[in-house]
Design an enzyme around this catalytic site. Structure first.
Site, PDB file in Angstrom:
ATOM      1  N   LYS A   1      12.338 -21.407   2.608  1.00 58.52           N
ATOM      2  CA  LYS A   1      12.392 -20.592   3.841  1.00 58.52           C
ATOM      3  C   LYS A   1      11.753 -19.384   3.756  1.00 58.52           C
ATOM      4  CE  LYS A   1      16.861 -22.552   4.761  1.00 58.52           C
ATOM      5  NZ  LYS A   1      18.405 -22.672   4.945  1.00 58.52           N
TER       6      LYS A   1
ATOM      7  N   GLN B   1      23.730 -19.045   4.488  1.00 58.40           N
ATOM      8  CA  GLN B   1      23.377 -20.344   3.710  1.00 58.40           C
ATOM      9  C   GLN B   1      24.489 -20.832   3.227  1.00 58.40           C
ATOM     10  OE1 GLN B   1      20.211 -21.502   2.824  1.00 58.40           O
ATOM     11  NE2 GLN B   1      21.167 -23.203   2.168  1.00 58.40           N
ATOM     12  N   LEU B   2      24.827 -22.351   3.813  1.00 63.66           N
ATOM     13  CA  LEU B   2      26.003 -22.971   3.425  1.00 63.66           C
ATOM     14  C   LEU B   2      25.689 -23.869   2.217  1.00 63.66           C
ATOM     15  CD1 LEU B   2      27.456 -23.757   6.981  1.00 63.66           C
ATOM     16  CD2 LEU B   2      28.205 -22.049   5.308  1.00 63.66           C
TER      17      LEU B   2
ATOM     18  N   ASP C   1      20.129 -20.529  13.222  1.00 59.39           N
ATOM     19  CA  ASP C   1      20.470 -22.126  12.909  1.00 59.39           C
ATOM     20  C   ASP C   1      21.215 -22.799  14.019  1.00 59.39           C
ATOM     21  OD1 ASP C   1      19.855 -22.503  10.220  1.00 59.39           O
ATOM     22  OD2 ASP C   1      21.512 -21.482   9.241  1.00 59.39           O
TER      23      ASP C   1
ATOM     24  N   GLY D   1       9.724 -36.040   6.173  1.00 58.54           N
ATOM     25  CA  GLY D   1       9.877 -36.578   7.624  1.00 58.54           C
ATOM     26  C   GLY D   1      10.698 -35.219   8.331  1.00 58.54           C
ATOM     27  N   VAL D   2      11.874 -35.445   8.214  1.00 56.12           N
ATOM     28  CA  VAL D   2      12.708 -34.518   8.959  1.00 56.12           C
ATOM     29  C   VAL D   2      12.803 -33.267   8.102  1.00 56.12           C
ATOM     30  CG1 VAL D   2      15.060 -33.953  10.027  1.00 56.12           C
ATOM     31  CG2 VAL D   2      14.028 -36.104  10.369  1.00 56.12           C
TER      32      VAL D   2
ATOM     33  N   THR E   1      18.263  36.028  41.532  1.00 53.75           N
ATOM     34  CA  THR E   1      19.326  36.772  41.774  1.00 53.75           C
ATOM     35  C   THR E   1      20.315  36.655  40.415  1.00 53.75           C
ATOM     36  OG1 THR E   1      20.864  35.174  42.749  1.00 53.75           O
ATOM     37  CG2 THR E   1      19.232  36.497  44.169  1.00 53.75           C
TER      38      THR E   1
ATOM     39  N   LEU F   1      22.909  35.337  40.524  1.00 54.17           N
ATOM     40  CA  LEU F   1      24.002  34.290  40.783  1.00 54.17           C
ATOM     41  C   LEU F   1      23.049  32.885  40.411  1.00 54.17           C
ATOM     42  CD1 LEU F   1      24.998  34.943  44.400  1.00 54.17           C
ATOM     43  CD2 LEU F   1      26.128  35.723  42.402  1.00 54.17           C
ATOM     44  N   GLY F   2      21.851  32.831  40.153  1.00 50.65           N
ATOM     45  CA  GLY F   2      20.850  31.868  39.771  1.00 50.65           C
ATOM     46  C   GLY F   2      20.696  31.138  40.987  1.00 50.65           C
TER      47      GLY F   2
ATOM     48  N   SER G   1      19.081  24.105  37.685  1.00 47.59           N
ATOM     49  CA  SER G   1      19.966  22.931  37.016  1.00 47.59           C
ATOM     50  C   SER G   1      20.423  22.015  38.051  1.00 47.59           C
ATOM     51  CB  SER G   1      21.031  23.453  36.294  1.00 47.59           C
ATOM     52  OG  SER G   1      20.775  24.371  35.098  1.00 47.59           O
TER      53      SER G   1
END
Length: 900
Positions: free
Chosen positions: A55, A99-100, A124, A273-274, A379, A381-382, A386
């Site tokens: 493999k 892997q078994l 698999d 083959g297989v 100012t 205060l912003g 954002s």
């Protein structure tokens, strides 16, 4: 006529050649990408080792990165499961084979171990999920088991149509027989599955147009069982005695090959083959897994859900709105925007850190559009930068369906508990949860505080020990600090300790008063954490290695010979990097409407450079894709945060912005037109809540100057008029008209505070159009110019000053830094944000003034020089009634009350 031989070796070679070409095509699209495969083995069986070597060899030929992960025979089931979990979460691995058999001395549940593999990596095809999808016919959404899939490939190569044929499968194993039945069935064959208990087996076999045998019995199926002209696929591998072989045995299949080939039309040999097809199909599944990964993780290919707002009139408080919206789980948000599980560190359910490894994964991808939000001179205060930033990203995302990220600074607890309150936006344009955002978040600011204070402690220790050692690097012999000359005082530039709290009494303190310090007292000061050099280092760094170097470059003293002494010289730089190793990772949050937000770094804009991190911007630009948008915010007015964004942040990042969004309000422009003083916590005078076009038009001069400032950098400007309920239609139209006449690409009214993203759709559309217009980005000055010239250019072109005045200490620092080689650093002006000039009381567009520079400091690690204009404190004080009076914790619900 004998059967035609179906050579698995030939077909597998063709499959491997095709796969190699596909891998090359993937790498051509992304040179940093390779399919990854892990083969996990428990024990050391010889047959397993042989299969694994085959493999790995096949993977190498194709271009797959294959890793053999070995565990000893003594490995426990939990250890195996933990390794599988690690591989499951590794985004560079696209296939995992267990892997078994599992050759362990400990008891192993093979079914449990097999099913622990993530289905999307189960090449698999053995997990219950993949088997179930195959049984249901979901062939395009699973991995097909390798041996049956290889058999199907061999059958197709015969040219015999499967549809309508009678197929017989001998054997019912989970690995071959059962999935083979499913594959033939979904290819429209009529399938019979036979096994050891099947009656009249030879009779059933004789009916087969297609015969697949995997029963595990040597040469059991005889030639006279086989229908004339049938396709025969032999999956068996058996060893029978053969004295002619050196090993004394030979390999045969489950079919008697000699007799069968006289009956069959096509037949597979054993070996050859297989067997070769099983490995080829394993490689095909791995490449398929890699393709699926790429398809599902294409930068800019988001599958994101947005949150629908339930708008209320009148608009409730920010905290009520924040709590009325249930945020998406942050891991869900991460997946939606293309982040991988191993790139995200969860901090609870609503915030997460993002690993810097994502930059390598996405480095070949194109960037999105880059937008910076700034404002007119505000100012106290912003004016809602954002809120506008968040409203704009909600509009671009939830309403215009574009990929968009907001990149904002982490707020300091100084303003949160002081006078300004939270900084998560406001109304229906917020980052949520606001309590998490405004308080500790993930602890970045605390890490910076700890790192800085370690440097301060190292300096204090060095000063103390310099008085008791004969080898004095600084060359200071005196023990009484009050007798030091000015030249000796400057040899140390003590790093002030930090606190992320407003406390005016720490602006000047005396330290070293303990008897143990032997009378070596000195004056010192605290700074607020967000004004520190380490915060600036975090915001301007581009990688972990770069941050480590920047921390090492921080100058803390000057030697007797005039050379800079750094944290590296003190031996503390490595410890600083350790303290900052998590803080460097951007924080992921979300808006009320479910669009993503990076919250990272939080330097003040008046006494630091006022921009969120380069890293967050760079990651976001990759994630949104070329048609997406990243919207970041520069602190205070365009003369402060925007100027530093361009001249410092963009210089170090290499990024080029597409659009400037300039936020303006009726109230701020009226103030600049001569309106009464605006005081935080006090009601606005009537001039600000009643229509006054004359006052407003006069004040528009400040907006025109800030538009001019933005255009100096060659970037198109869109003015966002942040509307308040007391503003009249005529006032809003006047601002838009003046802005366009002053050179703005467009100017639009916004109501995102009250309406969320829907109130900023027109702004989003204007930003889209502006991003497609020509731009010619350029810096304001060349860093190689003398220090004084760079300061003068900023003062004259941005502030409108006649000139600058370098006071004696500033002049001395210019000479020192030039001598030390720091003269080519960009400039980070520390100036009031309440006026274009250095005098906070001068509103509108002041003229005829000279900017006094009283001192210059060097933030060499961060990478800029830091001129101090006027009397800017580096730690704010608390007001008469701080915000913390209203903040409390409900012990029953554990909710934070009164935050904003």
């Amino acid at each position: 006529m004998p059967a035609q031989i179906i050579s698995g070796k030939e077909v597998s070679a063709q499959v491997r050649a095709r796969l190699k070409k596909e891998v090359e095509e993937m790498k051509a699209q992304d040179p940093n990408f390779s399919p990854g495969l892990v083969i996990l083995q428990v024990g050391d069986r010889d047959d397993s080792n042989l299969y694994i070597s085959m493999k790995i060899k096949a993977a190498a030929e194709i271009g797959i990165n294959a890793t053999h992960m070995r565990l000893p025979k003594t490995a426990t089931e939990n250890e195996v499961l933990e390794r599988i979990r690690e591989v499951n979460e590794n985004s560079s691995i696209h296939g995992l084979i267990v892997q078994l058999p599992l050759d362990s001395v400990n008891k192993m549940d093979t079914e449990k171990v097999t099913n622990a593999v993530a289905p999307e990596k189960d090449v698999d095809g053995l997990t219950s999920i993949n088997a179930g999808k195959l049984a249901r016919g979901d062939l395009g959404d699973c991995f097909l088991p390798c041996t049956p899939n290889g058999c199907m490939e061999l059958i197709k190569r015969t040219g015999v149509s499967i549809a309508g044929k009678k197929a017989v499968v001998v054997g019912r194993s989970k690995i071959v027989g059962a999935p083979m039945h499913d594959l033939l069935l979904w290819s429209h064959a009529t399938v019979t599955i036979c096994h050891s208990r099947t009656a009249n087996l030879s009779e059933e076999v004789s009916k087969a147009d297609i015969l697949v045998v995997g029963i595990g019995k040597a040469e059991m199926v005889k030639g006279d069982w086989i229908k004339k002209g049938a396709v025969v696929i032999d999956c068996g591998i058996n060893h029978v005695p053969d004295e002619s072989k050196p090993s004394g045995k030979r390999v045969v299949g489950d079919v008697d090959y000699t007799s069968a080939k006289e009956q069959a039309g096509f037949i597979t040999p054993v070996p050859g083959g297989v067997g070769p097809m099983t490995v080829a199909m394993l490689m095909a599944n791995t490449v398929l897994g890699a393709k699926r990964f790429l398809d599902s993780h294409q930068p800019g290919k988001w599958s994101i859900s947005y949150t629908e707002l339930n708008l209320q009139k009148p608009v409730p408080s920010d905290i009520v709105i924040s709590r009325s919206c249930v945020p998406k789980p942050i891991d869900c948000m991460a997946r939606e925007v293309g982040l991988l599980s191993d790139e995200v560190e969860l901090y609870g359910k609503t915030k997460a850190k993002v690993q810097l490894s994502i930059m390598k994964r996405l480095q070949a991808q194109p960037d999105g559009k880059y937008v910076v939000v700034t404002g007119i001179t505000p100012t106290p205060l912003g004016e809602g930068k954002s809120t506008t930033t968040i409203g704009l990203v909600q509009a671009l995302g939830a309403h215009l369906k574009l990929n968009v990220f907001a990149c904002v600074r982490q707020p300091s607890q100084g303003p949160t508990f002081g006078i300004k309150g939270g900084a998560a936006g406001g109304g229906y344009s917020q980052v949520i949860p606001m309590e998490e955002f405004n308080l500790h978040l993930t602890g970045d600011i605390h890490a910076i505080t700890a790192a800085n204070n370690l440097v301060a402690a190292a300096i204090d220790a060095r000063i103390f020990h310099e008085n008791t050692q004969t080898d004095k690097k600084l060359g200071i012999e005196k023990t009484d600090p009050n007798t030091l000359t000015d030249e000796e005082v400057t040899r140390f530039a003590p790093v002030p300790p930090l606190l992320d709290t407003n406390d005016r009494f720490l602006r000047k303190i005396t330290i070293g008063q303990s008897p143990t310090e032997k009378g070596f007292t000195r004056e010192a000061q605290f700074d607020i954490t967000v004004a520190s050099e380490i915060m600036a280092v975090l915001a301007l760094t581009s990688s972990l290695a770069d941050m480590r170097q920047r921390l090492a470059n921080m100058v803390v003293a000057t030697s007797k010979s005039g050379q800079p002494i750094t944290t590296e010289d003190l031996g503390v730089s490595g410890a600083l990097a350790v303290l900052m190793r998590d803080a460097i990772k951007p924080n992921l949050m979300q808006t009320l409407e479910g669009t993503p937000v990076f919250v990272h770094a939080g330097p003040f804009a008046n006494i630091a450079h006022g921009n969120s991190s380069i890293l967050a911007d760079k990651i976001a630009l990759k994630l949104v894709g070329p048609e997406g948008f990243v919207v970041t915010e520069a602190g205070f007015g365009a003369d402060i945060g925007m100027e530093k964004f361009f001249n410092i942040k963009c210089r170090y990042s290499g990024l080029r912005p597409h659009v400037v969004v300039l936020v303006a309000t009726v109230r701020a422009l009226k103030m600049h037109g001569g309106g009464p003083k605006v005081t935080a916590g006090m009601p606005l005078p009537k001039e600000y809540v009643e229509e006054n076009l004359e006052l407003l038009e006069t004040g528009c001069g400040n907006m025109k100057k800030q538009i001019e400032n933005a255009r100096l950098f060659g970037v198109p400007v869109v003015v966002a008029v942040n509307a308040f309920k007391t503003d009249t239609q005529a006032e809003l139209e006047l601002i838009c008209s003046v802005a366009k006449a002053a050179g703005a690409f467009d100017a639009v009214r916004c109501s995102h505070w009250a309406e969320g993203g829907a109130g900023a759709v027109a702004l989003g559309q204007a930003v889209q159009r502006a991003s497609e217009s020509p731009s010619d980005f350029k810096f304001l000055y060349d860093v190689e110019l003398p220090i004084a010239d760079k300061i003068r250019i900023i003062a004259q072109k941005i502030y409108g000053a006649d000139d600058i005045e370098l006071l004696p200490e500033a002049q001395r620092k210019v000479e020192l830094y030039t001598k030390q080689g720091f003269g080519n650093l960009p400039i980070c002006m520390a100036k009031t944000h309440l006026s274009l000039s250095h005098d906070a009381d001068k509103k509108g567009v002041p003229t005829g003034f000279v900017v006094p520079v009283r001192d210059i400091k060097a933030s060499v690690g961060a990478g800029f020089l830091f001129p101090l204009v006027g009397t800017m404190p580096t730690i704010p004080g608390l007001p008469t009634r701080p915000c913390f009076y209203d903040i409390d914790l409900d012990p029953e619900t554990e909710q934070v009350n009164g935050l904003f």
